[in-house]
Design an enzyme around this catalytic site. Structure first.
Site, mmCIF file in Angstrom:
data_model
loop_
_atom_site.group_PDB
_atom_site.id
_atom_site.type_symbol
_atom_site.label_atom_id
_atom_site.label_comp_id
_atom_site.label_asym_id
_atom_site.label_seq_id
_atom_site.Cartn_x
_atom_site.Cartn_y
_atom_site.Cartn_z
ATOM 1 N N MET A 131 -3.117 -7.074 6.026
ATOM 2 C CA MET A 131 -4.170 -7.728 5.331
ATOM 3 C C MET A 131 -3.733 -8.585 4.148
ATOM 4 O O MET A 131 -4.346 -8.997 3.038
ATOM 5 C CB MET A 131 -5.196 -6.947 5.131
ATOM 6 C CG MET A 131 -5.778 -6.539 6.282
ATOM 7 S SD MET A 131 -7.275 -5.212 5.881
ATOM 8 C CE MET A 131 -7.060 -3.992 7.470
ATOM 9 N N SER A 132 -1.913 -9.344 3.912
ATOM 10 C CA SER A 132 -1.837 -9.236 2.952
ATOM 11 C C SER A 132 -0.161 -10.051 3.356
ATOM 12 O O SER A 132 -0.150 -10.484 3.995
ATOM 13 C CB SER A 132 -1.025 -7.875 2.257
ATOM 14 O OG SER A 132 -0.149 -7.691 2.497
ATOM 15 N N TYR A 138 -9.424 -9.851 0.769
ATOM 16 C CA TYR A 138 -11.333 -8.758 1.208
ATOM 17 C C TYR A 138 -11.356 -8.120 0.078
ATOM 18 O O TYR A 138 -12.430 -7.788 0.362
ATOM 19 C CB TYR A 138 -10.619 -8.157 2.339
ATOM 20 C CG TYR A 138 -9.444 -7.029 2.365
ATOM 21 C CD1 TYR A 138 -9.832 -5.688 1.607
ATOM 22 C CD2 TYR A 138 -8.572 -6.618 2.873
ATOM 23 C CE1 TYR A 138 -9.512 -4.138 1.449
ATOM 24 C CE2 TYR A 138 -7.543 -5.994 2.312
ATOM 25 C CZ TYR A 138 -7.847 -4.309 1.633
ATOM 26 O OH TYR A 138 -6.771 -3.719 1.215
ATOM 27 N N GLU A 139 -11.141 -7.700 -0.967
ATOM 28 C CA GLU A 139 -11.461 -6.907 -2.258
ATOM 29 C C GLU A 139 -12.252 -8.090 -2.828
ATOM 30 O O GLU A 139 -13.089 -7.955 -3.730
ATOM 31 C CB GLU A 139 -10.113 -7.129 -3.024
ATOM 32 C CG GLU A 139 -9.763 -5.445 -2.353
ATOM 33 C CD GLU A 139 -8.198 -5.744 -3.342
ATOM 34 O OE1 GLU A 139 -8.738 -5.033 -4.520
ATOM 35 O OE2 GLU A 139 -6.931 -6.139 -3.297
ATOM 36 N N ALA A 174 2.356 -2.178 3.511
ATOM 37 C CA ALA A 174 2.590 -1.938 4.809
ATOM 38 C C ALA A 174 1.463 -2.807 5.912
ATOM 39 O O ALA A 174 0.850 -3.340 6.238
ATOM 40 C CB ALA A 174 1.209 -0.837 4.334
ATOM 41 N N HIS A 195 -6.659 3.771 6.377
ATOM 42 C CA HIS A 195 -6.345 4.208 5.608
ATOM 43 C C HIS A 195 -5.247 5.101 4.792
ATOM 44 O O HIS A 195 -4.362 5.092 3.990
ATOM 45 C CB HIS A 195 -6.968 3.053 3.900
ATOM 46 C CG HIS A 195 -5.952 2.249 3.451
ATOM 47 N ND1 HIS A 195 -5.075 1.678 2.975
ATOM 48 C CD2 HIS A 195 -6.588 2.712 1.968
ATOM 49 C CE1 HIS A 195 -4.723 1.662 2.103
ATOM 50 N NE2 HIS A 195 -5.025 2.210 0.889
ATOM 51 N N HIS A 215 -6.054 -8.527 -2.579
ATOM 52 C CA HIS A 215 -6.037 -8.892 -1.031
ATOM 53 C C HIS A 215 -7.592 -10.055 -1.474
ATOM 54 O O HIS A 215 -8.298 -9.536 -1.701
ATOM 55 C CB HIS A 215 -6.615 -7.968 -0.162
ATOM 56 C CG HIS A 215 -5.038 -6.871 -0.154
ATOM 57 N ND1 HIS A 215 -5.779 -5.921 -1.532
ATOM 58 C CD2 HIS A 215 -3.966 -6.682 0.453
ATOM 59 C CE1 HIS A 215 -3.899 -4.950 -0.779
ATOM 60 N NE2 HIS A 215 -4.122 -5.393 -0.118
ATOM 61 N N SER A 257 0.786 -0.981 -0.139
ATOM 62 C CA SER A 257 -0.022 0.376 -0.466
ATOM 63 C C SER A 257 1.065 1.395 0.094
ATOM 64 O O SER A 257 1.948 1.623 0.431
ATOM 65 C CB SER A 257 -0.994 -0.253 1.329
ATOM 66 O OG SER A 257 -1.763 -0.955 1.084
ATOM 67 N N ASN A 275 1.678 1.984 10.982
ATOM 68 C CA ASN A 275 1.137 3.052 12.277
ATOM 69 C C ASN A 275 1.175 2.045 13.506
ATOM 70 O O ASN A 275 1.358 1.151 13.505
ATOM 71 C CB ASN A 275 -0.617 2.699 12.492
ATOM 72 C CG ASN A 275 -1.432 1.584 11.974
ATOM 73 O OD1 ASN A 275 -0.822 1.135 10.588
ATOM 74 N ND2 ASN A 275 -1.821 1.014 12.543
ATOM 75 N N HIS A 306 -2.377 0.893 -4.520
ATOM 76 C CA HIS A 306 -2.823 0.197 -5.790
ATOM 77 C C HIS A 306 -2.528 0.463 -6.919
ATOM 78 O O HIS A 306 -4.322 0.888 -6.314
ATOM 79 C CB HIS A 306 -2.954 -1.414 -5.158
ATOM 80 C CG HIS A 306 -2.850 -1.718 -4.148
ATOM 81 N ND1 HIS A 306 -1.629 -2.779 -3.360
ATOM 82 C CD2 HIS A 306 -2.993 -1.348 -2.435
ATOM 83 C CE1 HIS A 306 -1.670 -3.201 -2.069
ATOM 84 N NE2 HIS A 306 -2.166 -2.143 -1.816
HETATM 85 O O1 LIG Z 1 -0.778 -4.808 2.985
HETATM 86 P P1 LIG Z 1 -0.916 -4.003 2.121
HETATM 87 O O2 LIG Z 1 -0.928 -4.179 0.340
HETATM 88 O O3 LIG Z 1 0.787 -3.423 1.401
HETATM 89 O O4 LIG Z 1 -1.748 -3.292 2.788
HETATM 90 C C1 LIG Z 1 -1.920 -2.330 4.202
HETATM 91 O O5 LIG Z 1 -2.754 -1.256 3.879
HETATM 92 C C2 LIG Z 1 -4.390 -1.373 4.190
HETATM 93 C C3 LIG Z 1 -4.952 -1.184 5.104
HETATM 94 O O6 LIG Z 1 -4.788 0.322 5.323
HETATM 95 C C4 LIG Z 1 -4.713 -3.190 3.948
HETATM 96 O O7 LIG Z 1 -4.765 -3.628 2.849
HETATM 97 C C5 LIG Z 1 -2.382 -4.334 4.429
HETATM 98 O O8 LIG Z 1 -3.383 -5.046 4.443
HETATM 99 N N1 LIG Z 2 -4.659 -6.007 10.085
HETATM 100 C C1 LIG Z 2 -4.250 -4.431 9.607
HETATM 101 N N2 LIG Z 2 -2.955 -3.880 8.716
HETATM 102 C C2 LIG Z 2 -2.938 -2.679 8.103
HETATM 103 N N3 LIG Z 2 -2.367 -1.964 7.609
HETATM 104 C C3 LIG Z 2 -1.479 -0.908 7.797
HETATM 105 N N4 LIG Z 2 -1.272 -1.076 9.042
HETATM 106 C C4 LIG Z 2 -2.662 -1.548 9.656
HETATM 107 C C5 LIG Z 2 -3.122 -2.179 11.140
HETATM 108 O O1 LIG Z 2 -3.017 -1.412 12.282
HETATM 109 N N5 LIG Z 2 -3.827 -3.624 10.461
#
Ligand SMILES: O=P(O)(O)O[C@H]1O[C@H](CO)[C@@H](O)[C@H]1O
Ligand SMILES: Nc1nc2[nH]cnc2c(=O)[nH]1
Length: 313
Positions: A220-221, A88-89, A116, A278, A86, A30, A244, A61
């Site tokens: 989440m990836s 979740y999409e 991220a 985000h 992802h 991200s 964060n 993305h």
């Molecule tokens: O893992 P990437 O794609 O970098 O993105 C991260 O940031 C998004 C949440 O802000 C989620 O998709 C999380 O997985």
């Molecule tokens: N699950 C999760 N994904 C993230 N991607 C960027 N920050 C976060 C977070 O705090 N939690």
């Protein structure tokens, strides 16, 4: 699911011969698609031209593959996903990992996966790049594993060991790169990535749970891509940018205490917890994208080409 030959055929038509055998694959997390800005002789292939590819729907993305040369001298041919998929999409796990399998079929031996992530470990400051050495994947343990199902390639292992999933050699190269670039020590750390499905961020109790289980960062990836890459025999490097802190108050501030203090005329300060967004994640990607780019470029420079040609760990 498209078969790979259709995808490879399109790539053969769209990518110049000099770039058709990428040695290194990159997946941009991200807000990190600027990683590809250092590519030379860049050729972009939009995902909608490629059978089997879906679309990245998440801000930060892009939906394109980038081919080009990266690093000093003549450069190393690389293939970069400027946006990832992802679950979740709404994408199937097989779609999420399809591009990784395409990379393998094009000859990629080393894959650098970036993301991220939120910090669970309170010692990880926002902006730190974490060299991932292990993962915890609750979805994998409970039936959401991209390798579930009939074996698609009988030459690949059915029961994939993951104790050595994250290449020791590539991880060490990150620290060599940082040393050579005089990057200050605390810009980098090592840690364990927890994969959650999202799209919700963690509740404080979930954050505490993942931390207690041993995770340093959460996102989440990445893990589905790691599994597919390992199944395909690639060497894997994962770099997580801490965007964060996951909010983990050690105890709940009692609203009863707060109410009673207010009611008896005593002053009570109600504290508002920080809420992650985000936008914050993307802003950090913008701020630290150059550092990530510099490290990735240097690591690619340092990968010995004879090692890259074979599986190592
Ligand atoms: O893992 P990437 O794609 O970098 O993105 C991260 O940031 C998004 C949440 O802000 C989620 O998709 C999380 O997985
Ligand atoms: N699950 C999760 N994904 C993230 N991607 C960027 N920050 C976060 C977070 O705090 N939690």
């Amino acid at each position: 699911m498209a078969d790979f030959s259709a995808t490879l055929q399109v790539l053969k038509e769209l990518v110049p011969p000099a770039l058709q055998n990428p040695r290194v694959g990159i997946i941009c997390g991200s807000g990190l698609s600027g990683l590809a800005a250092t590519l030379r002789q860049t050729v972009l292939v939009p995902y909608d031209r490629l059978p089997g590819f879906v679309q990245s729907t998440v801000p930060g993305h892009k939906s394109s593959l980038a081919f080009g040369l990266m690093g000093s001298g003549g450069g190393v041919p690389v293939i970069a996903m400027l946006g990832r998929f992802h679950p979740y999409e709404g994408h199937r796990l097989s779609s999420v990992v399809f591009p990784v399998r395409v990379m393998a079929k094009m000859g990629v031996n080393d894959i650098i996966i970036t993301n991220a992530a939120g910090a669970l470990n309170p010692e990880l400051a926002v902006g730190t790049i974490v060299v991932v050495h292990d993962h915890i994947a609750l979805p994998n343990l409970t039936g959401m594993n991209p390798l579930l199902g009939p074996q698609t390639n009988l030459s690949l292992p059915r029961f994939l060991p993951l104790s050595d999933a994250y290449s020791r050699l590539l991880r060490k190269l990150v620290f060599r790169a940082a040393h050579d670039l005089s990057i200050k020590r605390d810009a980098l750390a090592e840690g364990t990535y927890a994969w959650v499905s999202g799209p919700t961020y963690e509740t404080p109790a979930e954050g505490r749970f993942l931390r207690a289980a041993g995770a340093d960062v959460v996102g989440m990836s990445t893990v589905p891509e790691v599994l597919a890459a390992r199944e395909e025999g690639m060497n894997v490097l994962v770099l997580s940018l801490v965007t964060n802190a996951v909010v983990i108050p050690m105890d709940y501030r009692s609203v009863r205490d707060e109410f009673e203090a207010e009611n008896t005329g005593m002053s009570a300060t109600s504290v508002v917890d920080e809420v992650v967004s985000h936008e914050e994640v993307l802003a950090l990607g913008k701020l630290k994208g150059d550092l990530m780019k510099t490290i990735v470029e240097k690591v690619i420079d340092l990968i010995p080409s004879d090692v890259s040609m074979s599986v190592q760990n």
